[in-house]
Design an enzyme around this catalytic site. Structure first.
Site: not given
Ligand code: NAP
Length: 256
Positions: A152, A139
């Site tokens: 985080y 991130s």
């Molecule tokens: N969006 C942003 O602004 C941003 C910025 C920097 C980095 N990121 C990173 O990008 C990645 C994806 O995030 P996102 O923004 O797409 O959020 P999101 O829509 O909440 O997606 C998170 C995903 O992770 C899965 N997940 C969470 N805990 C889990 C567990 N214990 N076991 C298996 N799957 C799990 C969720 O699936 P289930 O709930 O079905 O398990 C979901 O598919 C994360 O690592 C996040 O830190 C996001």
């Protein structure tokens, strides 16, 4: 990473960045298996996207990771890309233990132990492939802190350092370490983020990521333009200003 002809497993792709990336890679010709905890959602996604593989996995649970790895590799012995996408982001208050301890433990388990255990479950298989990629997901907050999410930020900084270090160990093997470094993107990661005007539209982010993967298949870090102010704040000598701006209460002053 060959985005047109790989076989890819993305645990953490039932929604958000993981799902959007999975669907785009599939459109481009790769075979993709998505994973997550929400079984009904996985069934629904499989029905909506014939050919998309699904595996239920809880990356906070070592046994679930082992079982899912066995299932994925039995069905896809040609797997050559692992994307450790699953992550959680929760606000914390470090002035009392009730304000942060449970959240901090859950965040470390999912965001840091999860990728470590996933790599452990797949590394021997990936090393047996002629070319393979492990894509970690850090991130912009790995490089400058957001006040409300200390653990985080810390887990993402650790993912960055881990990726850098493991890359050194895997030099000379067939496995490349690539770090995806997203800026704020409109997903359901945090309450209100899907509609945040400081976050990037999800489609724009994934389009830029795929263009970068295509243009620079050997890049160590995938950096869209929006994340560069955070990624390079220190190198540019403006870290204090960027931290202040990121944490400003005035949404128009924020630049994450
Ligand atoms: N969006 C942003 O602004 C941003 C910025 C920097 C980095 N990121 C990173 O990008 C990645 C994806 O995030 P996102 O923004 O797409 O959020 P999101 O829509 O909440 O997606 C998170 C995903 O992770 C899965 N997940 C969470 N805990 C889990 C567990 N214990 N076991 C298996 N799957 C799990 C969720 O699936 P289930 O709930 O079905 O398990 C979901 O598919 C994360 O690592 C996040 O830190 C996001």
């Amino acid at each position: 990473m060959r985005i047109h002809a790989s076989t890819v497993f993305i645990p953490g792709a039932t929604s958000g960045i993981g799902l959007a990336l999975a669907l785009r890679l599939r459109e481009l010709g790769s075979t993709v298996v998505i994973g997550g905890r929400r079984g009904e959602l996985l069934d629904q996604l499989a029905a909506e996207h014939p050919g998309l593989g699904t595996v239920q996995i809880d990356t906070a649970d070592a046994k679930s990771i082992e079982a899912a790895a066995e299932e994925v590799l039995a069905a896809h012995p040609d797997l050559d890309v692992l994307v450790t996408m699953a992550g959680i982001m929760r606000a914390e208050d470090w002035t009392t233990p009730e304000g942060f301890l449970a959240t901090a433990e859950a965040t470390v388990t999912t965001n840091l132990l999860g990728p470590i255990r996933l790599v452990a479950a797949f590394i021997e298989h990936l090393r047996s492939r002629p070319e393979a990629t492990i894509m970690t997901v850090s991130s912009g907050l790995a490089f400058v802190p957001l006040e409300v999410t200390p653990t985080y930020n810390a887990t993402k900084a650790a993912v960055h350092q881990l990726t850098d270090s493991v890359r050194l160990q895997l030099a000379g093997t067939s496995v490349r370490m690539v770090e995806l470094v997203p800026p704020a993107v409109r997903t359901g990661l945090m309450p209100g983020q899907e509609t945040s005007d400081v976050a990037m539209p999800l489609e724009d982010f994934v389009a830029e990521v795929v263009a970068l993967l295509e243009a620079h298949p050997d890049a160590d870090e995938i950096l869209v333009e929006n994340v560069k102010p955070l990624r390079y704040a220190e190198a540019r000598g403006v870290r204090a200003e960027v931290v202040a701006s990121l944490n400003s209460r005035d949404p128009h002053a924020r630049q994450r």
